[in-house]
Design a protein around this motif. Sequence first.
Motif, PDB file in Angstrom:
ATOM      1  N   ALA B  35       0.803  -1.222   0.000  1.00  0.00           N
ATOM      2  CA  ALA B  35       0.000   0.000   0.000  1.00  0.00           C
ATOM      3  C   ALA B  35       0.835   1.272   0.000  1.00  0.00           C
ATOM      4  CB  ALA B  35      -0.922  -0.002   1.215  1.00  0.00           C
ATOM      5  N   ILE B  36       1.994   1.245   0.668  1.00  0.00           N
ATOM      6  CA  ILE B  36       2.696   2.530   0.790  1.00  0.00           C
ATOM      7  C   ILE B  36       4.134   2.523   0.309  1.00  0.00           C
ATOM      8  CG2 ILE B  36       1.231   3.307   2.709  1.00  0.00           C
ATOM      9  CD1 ILE B  36       3.529   2.667   4.587  1.00  0.00           C
ATOM     10  N   VAL B  41       4.120   1.683  -5.031  1.00  0.00           N
ATOM     11  CA  VAL B  41       3.090   2.672  -5.301  1.00  0.00           C
ATOM     12  C   VAL B  41       3.424   3.531  -6.515  1.00  0.00           C
ATOM     13  CG1 VAL B  41       1.886   4.652  -4.340  1.00  0.00           C
ATOM     14  CG2 VAL B  41       2.443   2.713  -2.883  1.00  0.00           C
ATOM     15  N   ASN B  42       4.709   3.910  -6.621  1.00  0.00           N
ATOM     16  CA  ASN B  42       5.070   4.885  -7.640  1.00  0.00           C
ATOM     17  C   ASN B  42       5.456   4.250  -8.966  1.00  0.00           C
ATOM     18  OD1 ASN B  42       4.672   6.728  -5.666  1.00  0.00           O
ATOM     19  ND2 ASN B  42       6.828   7.063  -5.235  1.00  0.00           N
ATOM     20  N   HIS B  45       3.509   4.013 -12.637  1.00  0.00           N
ATOM     21  CA  HIS B  45       2.442   5.000 -12.793  1.00  0.00           C
ATOM     22  C   HIS B  45       2.504   5.557 -14.216  1.00  0.00           C
ATOM     23  CE1 HIS B  45      -0.477   7.948 -11.708  1.00  0.00           C
ATOM     24  NE2 HIS B  45       0.360   8.973 -11.832  1.00  0.00           N
ATOM     25  N   PRO B  47      -0.242   7.584 -16.253  1.00  0.00           N
ATOM     26  CA  PRO B  47      -1.593   8.094 -16.504  1.00  0.00           C
ATOM     27  C   PRO B  47      -1.813   8.426 -17.978  1.00  0.00           C
ATOM     28  CG  PRO B  47      -0.220   9.783 -15.515  1.00  0.00           C
ATOM     29  CD  PRO B  47       0.599   8.535 -15.536  1.00  0.00           C
ATOM     30  N   VAL B 130       3.415  12.915 -13.970  1.00  0.00           N
ATOM     31  CA  VAL B 130       3.776  11.512 -13.824  1.00  0.00           C
ATOM     32  C   VAL B 130       4.759  11.343 -12.673  1.00  0.00           C
ATOM     33  CG1 VAL B 130       4.726   9.485 -14.968  1.00  0.00           C
ATOM     34  CG2 VAL B 130       3.454  11.185 -16.297  1.00  0.00           C
ATOM     35  N   ASP B 132       6.161  12.560  -9.498  1.00  0.00           N
ATOM     36  CA  ASP B 132       5.719  13.507  -8.478  1.00  0.00           C
ATOM     37  C   ASP B 132       6.390  13.169  -7.160  1.00  0.00           C
ATOM     38  OD1 ASP B 132       4.398  15.396  -7.094  1.00  0.00           O
ATOM     39  OD2 ASP B 132       2.425  14.453  -7.170  1.00  0.00           O
ATOM     40  N   PRO B 134       7.025  14.281  -3.125  1.00  0.00           N
ATOM     41  CA  PRO B 134       6.187  15.024  -2.170  1.00  0.00           C
ATOM     42  C   PRO B 134       6.564  16.503  -2.126  1.00  0.00           C
ATOM     43  CG  PRO B 134       7.056  13.041  -1.165  1.00  0.00           C
ATOM     44  CD  PRO B 134       7.721  13.164  -2.484  1.00  0.00           C
ATOM     45  N   GLN B 166       6.463   5.929 -14.897  1.00  0.00           N
ATOM     46  CA  GLN B 166       7.506   6.095 -13.878  1.00  0.00           C
ATOM     47  C   GLN B 166       8.255   4.789 -13.713  1.00  0.00           C
ATOM     48  OE1 GLN B 166       6.305   8.135 -10.375  1.00  0.00           O
ATOM     49  NE2 GLN B 166       8.129   7.559  -9.227  1.00  0.00           N
ATOM     50  N   MET B 172      13.243   8.259  -1.031  1.00  0.00           N
ATOM     51  CA  MET B 172      14.396   8.896  -0.389  1.00  0.00           C
ATOM     52  C   MET B 172      15.637   8.012  -0.519  1.00  0.00           C
ATOM     53  SD  MET B 172      14.445  10.758   3.226  1.00  0.00           S
ATOM     54  CE  MET B 172      15.751  10.594   4.388  1.00  0.00           C
TER      55      MET B 172
END
Lengths: 1086, 229
Positions: B35-36, B41-42, B45, B47, B130, B132, B134, B166, B172
């Motif tokens: 989930a995280i 997650v990234n 991606h 879109p 696309v 992104d 934080p 992506q 990080m």
Amino acid sequence: MSSINKLTNTKKTYYRSLNEVENTPEFQEHAQREFPVGASELPEGFSRRRWMQLMGASLALTAAGCRYEEEIIAPFVKRPTDRIPGLSKKYASAYEIDGVGYPLLVTSYDGRPIKVDGNPDFAFNGGGSTPFMQACVLDLYDPDRSRSCWSMDGTTPVEKSFEDFKSAVAGLLVGDGKGVAILARPSSSPTRAALKAELLAKYAGIQWFEYSSLNRDNEYAGANAAFQQVVRPLYDLSKAKTIVAIDADLLGDHPNFLAQAKGWAAGRDVDHMVCSRLFAIESQMSTTGISADNRLPVKSSAIPGLVAALEAEVAKRLAGDATANTVDSALPAREKFLAAVAQDLVANKGAGVVAVGANQSAEVHAAAHRINAALGNIGAEKPVSFLPAFEYTGSQLESISKLADALNSGSVETLIVLDSNPVYDAPAELKFADAFAKAKNRIHVGLYVDETALKSTWHVNLAHSLEAWNDTRAYNGTWCVAQPLIDPIFGAHSVIEVLAVLSRGEIRSGRELVRETVAAGNEAYKDDEAWHVVVHDGLVANSQSQPVEVSAPAAGTLAPSDTWKSDGEDSTEFEVVFTASPSTYDGRFANNGWLQESPNPVTKVTWDNAALVAPSTAKKLKLTQNVKVQITVGGNSIEVPVHIQPGQAKGSIGVNIGYGRTAAGVVGGSTSLEADVAGVDIAPIRSKAGWYVATGAELKSTGERYELAVTQDHHAIDDLGLKEITSRIPMLVREGTFEDFKHYVEEHHLNPLSQSASHDHAHDEAAGGHGEDKPASEKSAENAEPAKGKAKEEHHSTQWPAYHAHFKNQSLNPGPAFSETNKWGMSIDLHKCIGCTSCSVACQSENNIPFVGKDQVARSREMHWLRIDRYYNGASLDGFDNPVTVLQPMTCQQCENAPCEQVCPVAATVHSHEGLNDMAYNRCIGTRYCANNCPYKVRRFNYLNFSEAVTFIKYPWADKLTAANRQLRNLVMNPDVTIRSRGVMEKCTYCVQRIQNTKIKARIENRPIGANEIRTACQDACPTGAIKFGDLSNKEAEVTKEHDKVRAYIVLDELHLGQRTRYLARVRNPHPSLPLLDAKSAAPAH
Amino acid sequence: MQDFHFPAWVNKFTLLLIFGFLGGGGYLAACAYVAIHPTQVNVGHAPQQPVPFSHRIHAGQLKLDCKYCHNTVDKWARASVPPTATCGNCHGADLVKKGATLANVHGASPRLEPVRESLKSNKSVEWIRVHDVPDFVYFNHAAHVTRGVSCVSCHGRVDKMDVVKQEKSLSMKFCLDCHRNPDPHIRPLEFVTKLDWTPPEGEDPAVIGKKIREELNINPAVNCSTCHR
């Protein structure tokens, strides 16, 4: 007040506040608890006043899973040349307050202004700014601003367009315009003057009135009485050796504050053994009084007598034998003070300034001109010269009275109010609201739907200064052209555009109007290129006015009176002195949260005005802090909370005007929005006769308590408890006299500019001069390790005032190693700090620091990263009633060996290799251990979601402010700084975003960073240049030079934290016959 | 008083409990990971954009330089999605710029309708971001591409993508890995936008990178304030 006597007998006793001296339960609570009671509770209920901290945005986890919200990129269709998205640009503009222009340099990020500074190209002011300049950008995005034109249809407003306004006034302006009156604020704008002339030429019947409740009528009348012409005085304090400020807040609310502060600092370059002397004679404790070398509290109503005596004394001394120009030490204290002032003025003939404040009568001003003329202080090259008064159109108090009379007589059918609020600030005796209602058509042009707009039949929403073209004249007459930074957000129009509609019947753009006047003034500006230079610079080159030649002042005498000789102790009648608010000015900034929450530089009160009374007056009347008193003048009365203010003249009550607005907005107060009203409106007791100083006032306690939100005891640095405080403060704020400084430097053969050079020199002396043979490298190696064996030789320190002896022991923890380049450091010169709070507001603007509301400030939750501590020293003329005050801007010291870092369980605050104490907000879990362990108490915690950052917590009242309003408010945020959310600790970072951006810029351009290229926001804002920042490894950097000065010291040096900020000791230059601090007072208390 | 003892029948639950805790914990960790975790997650991606712009055709086949469109990438923080006018240079649909009629490649293609519409109406084409990071991360493109870090290091082989996807986690850890060991990721400045660049035969990219790093004095910092302000 029982313990007051205890303190007055002891010398060199510092204290922060009267609460501290008395050790009241309130103070104990503040001092002993890191976080006051209830600090972690949510506020109960909802008050609109606190809307800003209560905003909670809702972030639903997006449907797209746990990804961040999907963002849209909307690029330009055609990107303007040189526009780089995300790179801020700076543009020149200007801001005008009551006829005085302040050139600005505005930072714009992707087309929206986010930060305002003084225009550094305007050398007269320097790059400094006032808090009002800093905060004006917040007003631009105020959701409470008026959003449209409207007219009243019966009792309901109907939205109108500017076109409608044009046709409406076309119907009203018929014939010669008889029956039409216009009320405006004073302005020095040449374009406005041209349009006004045009309008009055076209419609001879129009009556024009000008009014501001903070007018300088007396000053102009005084100049007129003395010189038969209306001129404004220009004090060049850098040329003055003796400055006498008589009820004149030269370093505070004076319109020429910036240039005066800069000049004052320049005339006090103690490191080159130059130091002017500032005498302050005043009824109110002001920033000028705090900065003064000798200060005498005198009731404002007694000052005419004092000035008469001063004039006589100066004349006597000028006529007499110069060698006999001494001060008789046997005189009573107050007479001795006057004799000393006269002696110093005569000794510095041609290099003195006698300045009188706007609250004194014309006769007193004329007397001051006579004194200056007699001393030869007036002239183009002298400290006092005169400039044309651009905005002057006659007495403003008379003007508003005439308008009220005209309204009452029914001769005014249409009144157009241009950007004024007379219903709020006209003299109460005129009953302006009633008179106003007698005009059939009442047209209000303003930024807000304020008190006057609510009683109008038409309202035109005004464009903010940063949204419109305008021009104005700075104090020295320089023609400033102000370009807009953004299109009007609510489609508003400026005053000159409204005037163009009136005079020409057409809608013209402000740009054309301004350009017309500039080109009319000088043909050369018809050329596009020349015009672009003007707009770029924000100034018309070489347009400052030449000093006006004044004749010898007309003879005259002030009626002598001896009231000033008594200290006012036994008077039963009180005077009330009305002063401009450093937060709201005359009330126009009432809805500005940054300013409302900016602590008053002297009282440290936020969000309120208070009745300031001297401690002995309070004692006599048995008043205590935070009790409401009733002040009665001429049968009218108001109720205000009391704030006992050391330094206040006995029998004098000071009250700030500009509070008690009932239609300011959700921040400043509004009855229709059910928002708490900030402060008390003083209008009922302010009459034309006693406009600035009302005499014959009665003062009576109501017994009712009213809590003022005062920040002075918050964040107390008291490492050894209350008993230690008084002995500790002299180490935190070091000061001494100029005499002592000179003596010290000479005795020890020091170079005031360099501790290290002095050290070498001193050591050589001690070693009999042999040291000169040693190679330089060896010398510096010795300096690096002074501990072993050399301790005996080091019989004195190279620091002044010397406190070194206490802290010989070395730190056990050597701390981490740091980069040898880019060693960031800061210096703050207490000698130059005048406490104007510009730095604090600038910091708030640059770093997205929220304001939290009165309730939260009372709970010590204010968020200012940079606060200004104030300490009183009771050892002076007469103790509490005239303490010596010292100010200390306090912010993160960026300790190399930082105590806060050692206690963070999640490494959210750690060191950068360049010596910065970094704060990773997104990592902080809010244990608050760091704030507990910080010896300087400079860390701030977000108890609530003060800034509207994205959060998972949605407060139930979040919907009270619409999403659109919240977005509008967010436009003021600096995108280069993270917005902190609830539960996160924050603090000063030395403006790390500016450091990083400059570093990157230099790298892209493949060049080293300039020695003084990086400037922090507080440094930019400081009008006196007290704050310096830079790379300590760079010998050319200003900060390195400051750190090396003999006056440089580290606050809490004994903790061996490797602090990167150093302070420079304050030097006072009291008159030799008026010792302020005895010679030993600079030494620590043993 | 008698001591309390668990009855014997409890013993058969012990194993179950241990496995329950371990398994449950593992299950939760797995859920959290999916989930995280940035790599989950990234990465991937991709879109759908309003205009089906193909980097494969423009950057790959036609060999347009990245900086032709992303022209602020070496100036400041953002690479910037180009203004529609840049598209209009080739797909100008008979627009006239400085006296010359612009090229009109695929002038009738319905897929380019949003571009033509934007040029006419002066309203932006709304692209979807696309890559992104934080908002509390301050990444500066110029600081990287002017120091020999290629686009490909973070964005992958965009010149092979029809729809931009992506590829890297941009977590990080991803940033720090490179800041701590930058040598293999630094290439001669002239090849920064050449996505298919490979070091000359037999040369170690880390050796080349180290040489450039010493020449240009590149010392990536790993302070918090390097990225978080």
